[in-house]
Enzyme design. Structure first.
Site, PDB file in Angstrom:
ATOM      1  N   THR A   1      21.029  -1.619  12.799  1.00  0.00           N
ATOM      2  CA  THR A   1      20.456  -2.827  12.115  1.00  0.00           C
ATOM      3  C   THR A   1      20.122  -4.181  12.360  1.00  0.00           C
ATOM      4  O   THR A   1      20.683  -4.425  13.688  1.00  0.00           O
ATOM      5  CB  THR A   1      21.442  -2.746  10.606  1.00  0.00           C
ATOM      6  OG1 THR A   1      20.627  -3.491  10.164  1.00  0.00           O
ATOM      7  CG2 THR A   1      22.525  -3.430  10.605  1.00  0.00           C
TER       8      THR A   1
ATOM      9  N   LYS B   1      17.421  -4.263  16.339  1.00  0.00           N
ATOM     10  CA  LYS B   1      16.194  -3.309  16.181  1.00  0.00           C
ATOM     11  C   LYS B   1      14.903  -3.082  16.945  1.00  0.00           C
ATOM     12  O   LYS B   1      15.407  -2.064  17.832  1.00  0.00           O
ATOM     13  CB  LYS B   1      15.041  -3.157  15.269  1.00  0.00           C
ATOM     14  CG  LYS B   1      16.491  -2.497  13.198  1.00  0.00           C
ATOM     15  CD  LYS B   1      15.483  -2.690  12.674  1.00  0.00           C
ATOM     16  CE  LYS B   1      16.426  -1.924  11.342  1.00  0.00           C
ATOM     17  NZ  LYS B   1      15.759  -1.260   9.558  1.00  0.00           N
TER      18      LYS B   1
ATOM     19  N   GLY C   1       9.840  -7.929   9.564  1.00  0.00           N
ATOM     20  CA  GLY C   1      10.105  -6.565  10.087  1.00  0.00           C
ATOM     21  C   GLY C   1       9.881  -4.732   9.044  1.00  0.00           C
ATOM     22  O   GLY C   1       9.119  -4.077  10.024  1.00  0.00           O
TER      23      GLY C   1
ATOM     24  N   GLY D   1      14.608  -0.277  -3.488  1.00  0.00           N
ATOM     25  CA  GLY D   1      14.584  -0.054  -2.295  1.00  0.00           C
ATOM     26  C   GLY D   1      15.845   1.520  -1.915  1.00  0.00           C
ATOM     27  O   GLY D   1      16.039   1.577  -0.751  1.00  0.00           O
TER      28      GLY D   1
ATOM     29  N   SER E   1      27.495  -3.392   5.566  1.00  0.00           N
ATOM     30  CA  SER E   1      26.834  -2.303   5.471  1.00  0.00           C
ATOM     31  C   SER E   1      27.439  -1.072   4.678  1.00  0.00           C
ATOM     32  O   SER E   1      28.092  -1.225   4.570  1.00  0.00           O
ATOM     33  CB  SER E   1      26.548  -2.192   7.031  1.00  0.00           C
ATOM     34  OG  SER E   1      26.143  -0.739   7.317  1.00  0.00           O
TER      35      SER E   1
ATOM     36  N   GLY F   1       3.731  -8.999   2.583  1.00  0.00           N
ATOM     37  CA  GLY F   1       4.732  -9.383   3.535  1.00  0.00           C
ATOM     38  C   GLY F   1       4.385  -8.936   4.547  1.00  0.00           C
ATOM     39  O   GLY F   1       4.165  -7.778   5.229  1.00  0.00           O
TER      40      GLY F   1
ATOM     41  N   ARG G   1       1.704 -14.740   2.685  1.00  0.00           N
ATOM     42  CA  ARG G   1       2.012 -16.519   3.048  1.00  0.00           C
ATOM     43  C   ARG G   1       1.426 -16.836   4.297  1.00  0.00           C
ATOM     44  O   ARG G   1      -0.152 -17.869   3.976  1.00  0.00           O
ATOM     45  CB  ARG G   1       3.448 -16.898   2.496  1.00  0.00           C
ATOM     46  CG  ARG G   1       3.618 -17.875   2.519  1.00  0.00           C
ATOM     47  CD  ARG G   1       4.914 -18.253   2.204  1.00  0.00           C
ATOM     48  NE  ARG G   1       5.864 -18.226   2.986  1.00  0.00           N
ATOM     49  CZ  ARG G   1       6.893 -18.418   3.721  1.00  0.00           C
ATOM     50  NH1 ARG G   1       7.640 -18.961   2.581  1.00  0.00           N
ATOM     51  NH2 ARG G   1       7.829 -17.550   4.063  1.00  0.00           N
ATOM     52  N   THR G   2       1.801 -16.399   5.220  1.00  0.00           N
ATOM     53  CA  THR G   2       1.362 -16.525   6.959  1.00  0.00           C
ATOM     54  C   THR G   2       0.444 -15.979   6.865  1.00  0.00           C
ATOM     55  O   THR G   2       0.541 -15.251   8.152  1.00  0.00           O
ATOM     56  CB  THR G   2       2.473 -17.074   7.684  1.00  0.00           C
ATOM     57  OG1 THR G   2       3.687 -18.039   6.698  1.00  0.00           O
ATOM     58  CG2 THR G   2       2.113 -18.117   8.750  1.00  0.00           C
TER      59      THR G   2
ATOM     60  N   TYR H   1      16.960  -3.570  -3.104  1.00  0.00           N
ATOM     61  CA  TYR H   1      17.469  -3.253  -4.199  1.00  0.00           C
ATOM     62  C   TYR H   1      18.449  -3.428  -5.150  1.00  0.00           C
ATOM     63  O   TYR H   1      19.367  -3.405  -5.499  1.00  0.00           O
ATOM     64  CB  TYR H   1      18.227  -2.185  -4.010  1.00  0.00           C
ATOM     65  CG  TYR H   1      19.281  -1.585  -2.964  1.00  0.00           C
ATOM     66  CD1 TYR H   1      18.259  -1.707  -0.988  1.00  0.00           C
ATOM     67  CD2 TYR H   1      20.327  -1.659  -2.776  1.00  0.00           C
ATOM     68  CE1 TYR H   1      19.100  -2.238   0.309  1.00  0.00           C
ATOM     69  CE2 TYR H   1      21.048  -2.030  -1.409  1.00  0.00           C
ATOM     70  CZ  TYR H   1      20.800  -1.404  -0.148  1.00  0.00           C
ATOM     71  OH  TYR H   1      20.999  -2.018   0.412  1.00  0.00           O
TER      72      TYR H   1
HETATM   73  P1  ATR Z   1      12.055  -8.756   8.120  1.00  0.00           P
HETATM   74  O1  ATR Z   1      13.885  -8.686   7.821  1.00  0.00           O
HETATM   75  O2  ATR Z   1      11.542  -7.714   7.083  1.00  0.00           O
HETATM   76  O3  ATR Z   1      11.648  -8.805   9.203  1.00  0.00           O
HETATM   77  P2  ATR Z   1      11.417 -11.342   7.337  1.00  0.00           P
HETATM   78  O4  ATR Z   1      10.827 -11.840   8.468  1.00  0.00           O
HETATM   79  O5  ATR Z   1      11.889 -12.610   6.543  1.00  0.00           O
HETATM   80  O6  ATR Z   1      11.612 -10.156   7.180  1.00  0.00           O
HETATM   81  O7  ATR Z   1      10.334 -11.705   6.501  1.00  0.00           O
HETATM   82  C1  ATR Z   1      10.301 -11.906   5.010  1.00  0.00           C
HETATM   83  C2  ATR Z   1       8.424 -11.738   4.967  1.00  0.00           C
HETATM   84  O8  ATR Z   1       8.490 -12.408   3.302  1.00  0.00           O
HETATM   85  C3  ATR Z   1       7.539 -12.189   5.395  1.00  0.00           C
HETATM   86  O9  ATR Z   1       6.048 -11.938   5.370  1.00  0.00           O
HETATM   87  C4  ATR Z   1       7.990 -13.644   4.886  1.00  0.00           C
HETATM   88  O10 ATR Z   1       6.302 -14.660   4.908  1.00  0.00           O
HETATM   89  P3  ATR Z   1       5.923 -15.375   6.574  1.00  0.00           P
HETATM   90  O11 ATR Z   1       5.543 -14.525   6.743  1.00  0.00           O
HETATM   91  O12 ATR Z   1       4.824 -16.199   5.255  1.00  0.00           O
HETATM   92  O13 ATR Z   1       7.233 -15.754   6.528  1.00  0.00           O
HETATM   93  C5  ATR Z   1       8.087 -13.574   3.032  1.00  0.00           C
HETATM   94  N1  ATR Z   1       8.130 -14.121   3.115  1.00  0.00           N
HETATM   95  C6  ATR Z   1       9.701 -15.471   2.700  1.00  0.00           C
HETATM   96  N2  ATR Z   1       9.765 -16.020   1.941  1.00  0.00           N
HETATM   97  C7  ATR Z   1       8.616 -16.074   0.774  1.00  0.00           C
HETATM   98  C8  ATR Z   1       8.094 -16.677  -0.491  1.00  0.00           C
HETATM   99  N3  ATR Z   1       8.662 -17.574  -0.345  1.00  0.00           N
HETATM  100  N4  ATR Z   1       6.702 -16.471  -0.759  1.00  0.00           N
HETATM  101  C9  ATR Z   1       5.703 -15.691   0.023  1.00  0.00           C
HETATM  102  N5  ATR Z   1       6.329 -14.692   0.667  1.00  0.00           N
HETATM  103  C10 ATR Z   1       7.876 -14.813   2.071  1.00  0.00           C
END
Ligand code: ATR
Length: 292
Positions: free
Chosen positions: A71, A75, A138, A252, A24, A135, A160-161, A231
Site C-alpha cells: 500500500t 505501490k 493513483g 469503496g 490498515s 480524479g 481539477r488540474t 467508505y
Molecule cells: P491517490 O491516493 O488516488 O493517488 P491523490 O494523488 O491524492 O490520490 O489524488 C487525489 C485526486 O483528488 C486528484 O485527482 C486531485 O486533483 P488534482 O489533480 O487537481 O490535485 C483530486 N482532488 C483533491 N482535492 C480536490 C478538490 N478539493 N477538488 C477536486 N479534486 C480534488
C-alpha cells in the site's frame, strides 16, 4: 482463538507493507478470509520506510514469506523488486499484490479486480458504456484501465488540474484504442452521456466530509451506476446525490473487500465462490460498522 491453535510450524505467512500501516484494514480482512476458508495462514502488517522496499522484499523472500499486499507509498517503488509483473498491473503502473514464485515475487494489481467486482456483482456491464472518472490520482489509474480493458465505448477523465487528467488519458492511449478525453468539472453537465461514474478523489472524506467534487449533479440523470472509492464516511455527499438521481450506488468498501479476496485467490491459486465471498463481506461489514 489463541496462538496455540492458530499458529504452528506449518503456518504460511503473508503480510502488507506500507507506511504508515497501523490503520490498515487488510490484516483483519485477510485473517478473516483465511479463517472462513479454514487455511493455516497468518497475515501481518510491516511498516517499511520509503527507499527501503528493495531490501525488505529481498529479506522477505529469503524468509519464505509467500505473499504481500503493498500500500501507500510503495505501490510504484515495489515494481523494481519484482521478478515478473502481470499485464494489467504494468498498464496501471502500480502493484498491490506480490506472490512468491521460484524465481522471485510476481506483482499484480487487485485494486482493478476489486473495482471490477463492484460492477460484476451488480450485473452492470462496462462494455459499450460511457465511463466518467472523477480524479486523476493513483486510484484513477486502475479505474481508467478497467474501463478501457472491459470495452468501454468512451472514457472521460474529469479533474481539477487538467494536466493530471491528460497524463491519465495518455496512459490509456498507450495501450488501448478507446476514445478518451480529459475535461474539467465545468464541462461535466455538457457530456452527452455518463452511464458509469467512478469517483476516485479524496473529496468527501476527512476534513472535506461534507463536500463533493461535483457541485451540480444534473449530469447523473441518466447514469446507471456510481462507485465512490471512499467508505469513510459510509455514504459520501456524492453517493447521496447519486442515489437521489436514481443511480445504483456503491461505496469503496466492496472494492476493499474484493481486492483482498482477489489477492487471496492469487496466493492460493483458487477461486472463492460467491456465497463464501458474500459471507466474508457480511462479516467484515458488521465488524467495520461496529468498530470503524
Ligand atoms: P491517490 O491516493 O488516488 O493517488 P491523490 O494523488 O491524492 O490520490 O489524488 C487525489 C485526486 O483528488 C486528484 O485527482 C486531485 O486533483 P488534482 O489533480 O487537481 O490535485 C483530486 N482532488 C483533491 N482535492 C480536490 C478538490 N478539493 N477538488 C477536486 N479534486 C480534488
Amino acid at each position: 482463538m489463541n496462538c496455540i491453535d492458530s499458529v504452528n510450524g506449518r503456518t504460511r505467512i503473508f503480510g502488507i507493507i506500507g507506511n504508515p500501516i497501523e490503520h490498515s484494514f487488510s490484516p483483519i480482512l485477510q485473517n478473516t478470509i483465511a479463517k472462513e476458508m479454514g487455511h493455516n495462514h497468518i497475515y501481518v502488517p510491516f511498516c517499511v520506510e520509503k527507499g527501503k522496499v528493495g531490501v525488505a522484499i529481498e529479506g522477505a523472500y529469503r524468509l519464505g514469506i509467500e505473499g504481500f499486499n503493498v500500500t501507500v507509498p510503495h505501490k510504484m517503488e515495489v515494481i523494481n523488486s519484482l521478478y515478473e509483473i502481470d499485464t494489467l498491473a504494468e498498464q496501471i503502473g502500480a502493484v498491490n499484490t506480490l506472490k512468491k514464485t521460484d524465481k522471485g515475487y510476481k506483482g499484480y494489481n487487485t485494486d482493478i479486480l476489486g473495482l471490477d467486482m463492484c460492477f460484476k456483482t451488480r450485473n452492470i456491464q462496462i462494455e459499450g458504456k460511457t465511463v466518467v472518472i472523477l480524479g486523476s490520482g493513483g486510484a484513477a489509474h486502475s479505474a481508467v484501465i478497467l474501463a478501457a480493458n472491459r470495452g468501454a465505448n468512451e472514457i472521460y477523465v474529469v479533474n481539477r488540474t487538467i494536466e493530471n487528467a491528460v497524463k491519465i488519458t495518455n496512459i490509456v492511449k498507450k495501450y488501448y484504442d478507446t476514445p478518451v478525453f480529459a475535461v474539467g468539472y465545468d464541462k461535466l453537465n455538457d457530456l452527452h452521456k455518463a452511464d458509469i461514474v467512478i469517483q476516485t478523489t479524496s473529496v468527501g472524506m476527512g476534513e472535506s466530509a461534507d463536500n463533493s467534487p461535483v457541485k451540480d449533479c444534473s449530469f447523473l440523470n441518466n447514469t446507471e451506476a456510481v462507485v465512490d472509492i471512499i467508505y469513510t464516511p459510509w455514504e459520501t455527499k456524492f453517493i447521496k446525490d447519486s442515489k437521489k438521481a436514481g443511480c445504483i450506488a456503491c461505496n469503496g468498501f466492496d472494492m476493499l473487500i474484493f481486492q483482498g479476496i482477489a489477492s487471496y485467490e492469487i496466493w492460493n491459486d483458487i477461486k472463492i465462490d460467491n456465497t463464501t465471498a458474500n459471507n466474508i463481506k457480511e462479516r467484515l461489514t458488521e465488524y467495520y460498522m461496529g468498530n470503524g
